[in-house]
Design an enzyme around this catalytic site. Structure first.
Site, PDB file in Angstrom:
ATOM      1  N   GLY A  12      35.643  56.717 -26.684  1.00 47.14           N
ATOM      2  CA  GLY A  12      34.410  57.146 -27.344  1.00 47.14           C
ATOM      3  C   GLY A  12      34.260  58.657 -27.348  1.00 47.14           C
ATOM      4  O   GLY A  12      35.147  59.396 -26.901  1.00 47.14           O
ATOM      5  N   ASP A  35      39.333  50.919 -22.698  1.00 45.59           N
ATOM      6  CA  ASP A  35      38.385  50.753 -23.795  1.00 45.59           C
ATOM      7  C   ASP A  35      38.578  49.354 -24.361  1.00 45.59           C
ATOM      8  O   ASP A  35      39.627  48.733 -24.141  1.00 45.59           O
ATOM      9  CB  ASP A  35      38.628  51.810 -24.889  1.00 45.59           C
ATOM     10  CG  ASP A  35      37.368  52.098 -25.687  1.00 45.59           C
ATOM     11  OD1 ASP A  35      36.806  53.196 -25.542  1.00 45.59           O
ATOM     12  OD2 ASP A  35      36.934  51.210 -26.445  1.00 45.59           O
ATOM     13  N   ILE A  36      37.588  48.914 -25.132  1.00 45.06           N
ATOM     14  CA  ILE A  36      37.698  47.588 -25.758  1.00 45.06           C
ATOM     15  C   ILE A  36      38.670  47.645 -26.934  1.00 45.06           C
ATOM     16  O   ILE A  36      39.197  46.647 -27.372  1.00 45.06           O
ATOM     17  CB  ILE A  36      36.311  47.059 -26.181  1.00 45.06           C
ATOM     18  CG1 ILE A  36      36.353  45.561 -26.445  1.00 45.06           C
ATOM     19  CG2 ILE A  36      35.739  47.838 -27.367  1.00 45.06           C
ATOM     20  CD1 ILE A  36      35.038  44.857 -26.308  1.00 45.06           C
ATOM     21  N   ARG A  37      38.884  48.869 -27.455  1.00 47.32           N
ATOM     22  CA  ARG A  37      39.849  49.030 -28.557  1.00 47.32           C
ATOM     23  C   ARG A  37      40.997  49.919 -28.100  1.00 47.32           C
ATOM     24  O   ARG A  37      40.828  50.750 -27.206  1.00 47.32           O
ATOM     25  CB  ARG A  37      39.169  49.614 -29.785  1.00 47.32           C
ATOM     26  CG  ARG A  37      38.598  50.988 -29.526  1.00 47.32           C
ATOM     27  CD  ARG A  37      37.609  51.392 -30.606  1.00 47.32           C
ATOM     28  NE  ARG A  37      36.627  52.309 -30.063  1.00 47.32           N
ATOM     29  CZ  ARG A  37      36.528  53.591 -30.394  1.00 47.32           C
ATOM     30  NH1 ARG A  37      37.309  54.115 -31.291  1.00 47.32           N
ATOM     31  NH2 ARG A  37      35.619  54.378 -29.848  1.00 47.32           N
ATOM     32  N   TYR A 143      18.031  50.667 -27.101  1.00 46.03           N
ATOM     33  CA  TYR A 143      18.895  51.573 -26.326  1.00 46.03           C
ATOM     34  C   TYR A 143      18.084  52.252 -25.228  1.00 46.03           C
ATOM     35  O   TYR A 143      18.496  52.278 -24.058  1.00 46.03           O
ATOM     36  CB  TYR A 143      19.474  52.600 -27.302  1.00 46.03           C
ATOM     37  CG  TYR A 143      20.305  53.700 -26.694  1.00 46.03           C
ATOM     38  CD1 TYR A 143      21.493  53.431 -26.040  1.00 46.03           C
ATOM     39  CD2 TYR A 143      19.906  55.033 -26.827  1.00 46.03           C
ATOM     40  CE1 TYR A 143      22.267  54.465 -25.516  1.00 46.03           C
ATOM     41  CE2 TYR A 143      20.674  56.064 -26.318  1.00 46.03           C
ATOM     42  CZ  TYR A 143      21.846  55.777 -25.658  1.00 46.03           C
ATOM     43  OH  TYR A 143      22.609  56.796 -25.151  1.00 46.03           O
ATOM     44  N   LYS A 147      18.460  51.937 -21.201  1.00 46.46           N
ATOM     45  CA  LYS A 147      18.751  53.092 -20.339  1.00 46.46           C
ATOM     46  C   LYS A 147      17.673  53.234 -19.262  1.00 46.46           C
ATOM     47  O   LYS A 147      17.973  53.546 -18.112  1.00 46.46           O
ATOM     48  CB  LYS A 147      18.860  54.378 -21.174  1.00 46.46           C
ATOM     49  CG  LYS A 147      20.117  54.442 -22.034  1.00 46.46           C
ATOM     50  CD  LYS A 147      21.367  54.490 -21.182  1.00 46.46           C
ATOM     51  CE  LYS A 147      22.651  54.536 -21.977  1.00 46.46           C
ATOM     52  NZ  LYS A 147      23.850  54.377 -21.162  1.00 46.46           N
TER      53      LYS A 147
HETATM   54  C1  AKB Z   1      21.807  58.764 -29.542  1.00 47.01           C
HETATM   55  O1  AKB Z   1      21.436  59.494 -30.473  1.00 47.01           O
HETATM   56  O2  AKB Z   1      21.584  57.560 -29.481  1.00 47.01           O
HETATM   57  C2  AKB Z   1      22.545  59.406 -28.375  1.00 47.01           C
HETATM   58  C3  AKB Z   1      21.632  59.761 -27.257  1.00 47.01           C
HETATM   59  C4  AKB Z   1      20.670  60.861 -27.404  1.00 47.01           C
HETATM   60  O3  AKB Z   1      21.699  59.168 -26.217  1.00 47.01           O
HETATM   61  N1  AKB Z   1      23.243  60.558 -28.828  1.00 47.01           N
END
Ligand code: AKB
Length: 312
Positions: A12, A35-37, A143, A147
């Site tokens: 990545g 990595d997965i790929r 996301y 986190k």
């Molecule tokens: C995103 O844009 O999702 C990432 C981040 C800020 O964690 N680059």
């Protein structure tokens, strides 16, 4: 005993440069990329490489045993924009991979863990200017929720099981080696590619959308810096705020015009605008500076010069 490192998500955007930096420092044979790929042929030939789905605990444990790994950098994750399209897949990847690594550390099968958090842990109720380390956190993206939850679990595993886990909240990261995949801050990388290729860029965020950003070399230094710090200096076991530069699309466009005077930017905001609007503009990273000596080096002008020179 000498360090043996596993990087998960090594192909990545961050993983690629982190692998290179760690191999330079510790020797290629001590740093296993996974990595997965499949990675590019050069990448795979430069040192040990394993195909790994980070949600598969047995496969991960097998690699840790076979390579006698003591330190894991877990860089695999689904980023903000793409995660909104696949919420349950994103949750599964982001959380299961973290639990797998934390559980290995809890069982003492590895000694040290790096796990990346993000400015996405903040939300629209967070103060957006000079966002403090400890503040209101009500993330609105899958996301961001993953986190923020991950941060709580890192802290829990440290407090209750003594796991040495270290983390930073990355801002948007900019690099020329590997393109990012599926983030809201990706425009700040795309813009350089398009500036060179077409002389113009249609931005998916509005003019005036200020976000915290960082040149990749600084992010790699921060990542290695926090892992090098003495255990007692790491006072925060959720994740540290980390700041580099903050700018909006107009400012990055102006810095590109210093090199490509006719460069044009137009705006066509999409669903990513709402995500960007819920994130901070600037970050207070004084705890990282105080606890483990963090200091950024690159400003916007220097980053633009390097990006354009290398992408050419
Ligand atoms: C995103 O844009 O999702 C990432 C981040 C800020 O964690 N680059």
């Amino acid at each position: 005993m000498k360090k043996r490192i596993l990087i998960i998500g090594a192909c990545g955007q961050i993983g690629t440069e982190l692998t290179e930096a760690l191999r330079k420092r510790f020797g290629a044979d001590r740093v296993v990329a996974s990595d997965i790929r499949e990675g590019t042929p050069e990448f795979v030939q430069n040192g040990p490489f394993e195909l790994l789905d980070a949600t598969d605990f047995d496969a991960l444990e097998d690699i840790v045993f076979r390579h006698k790994i003591d330190t894991v950098y877990l860089m695999a994750a689904m980023l903000s924009a793409i995660a909104e399209r696949f919420p349950s897949k994103a949750w599964h990847l982001n959380m299961t991979s973290l639990f797998n690594v934390l559980d290995l550390a809890k069982e003492n099968k590895i000694k040290k863990v790096f796990w990346p958090s993000s400015i996405a842990v903040f939300g629209s109720t967070t103060p957006r200017e000079n966002t403090p380390q400890t503040t209101i956190m009500e993330p609105s993206t899958v996301y961001g929720i993953s986190k923020q939850t991950g941060e709580r679990w890192c802290e829990y595993y440290h407090k209750n099981y003594g796991v040495d886990v270290r983390s930073i909240r990355y801002p948007g990261l900019i690099s020329y080696t590997t393109e990012p995949g599926g983030g809201t801050t990706d425009y700040a990388v795309e813009i350089y590619h398009r500036a060179l290729k077409n002389g113009n860029y249609r931005c998916f965020l509005k003019a005036g959308t200020v976000l915290p950003m960082m040149y990749m070399a600084d992010a790699i230094r921060a990542t290695i810096g926090i892992m090098d710090a003495k255990e007692q200096d790491i006072k925060i076991r959720s994740s540290y705020n980390l700041a580099g530069i903050s700018f909006d699309p107009e400012e990055i466009a102006s810095s590109i015009r210093e090199h490509i005077p006719d460069f044009e930017i137009t705006y066509e905001p999409d669903f990513r605008q709402a995500i960007a609007d819920s994130w901070p503009k600037t970050i207070d990273d004084s705890d990282a500076r105080k606890d483990w000596g963090w200091k950024h080096e690159y400003d916007l002008a220097e980053m633009t010069r390097i990006m354009l020179e290398n992408l050419k």
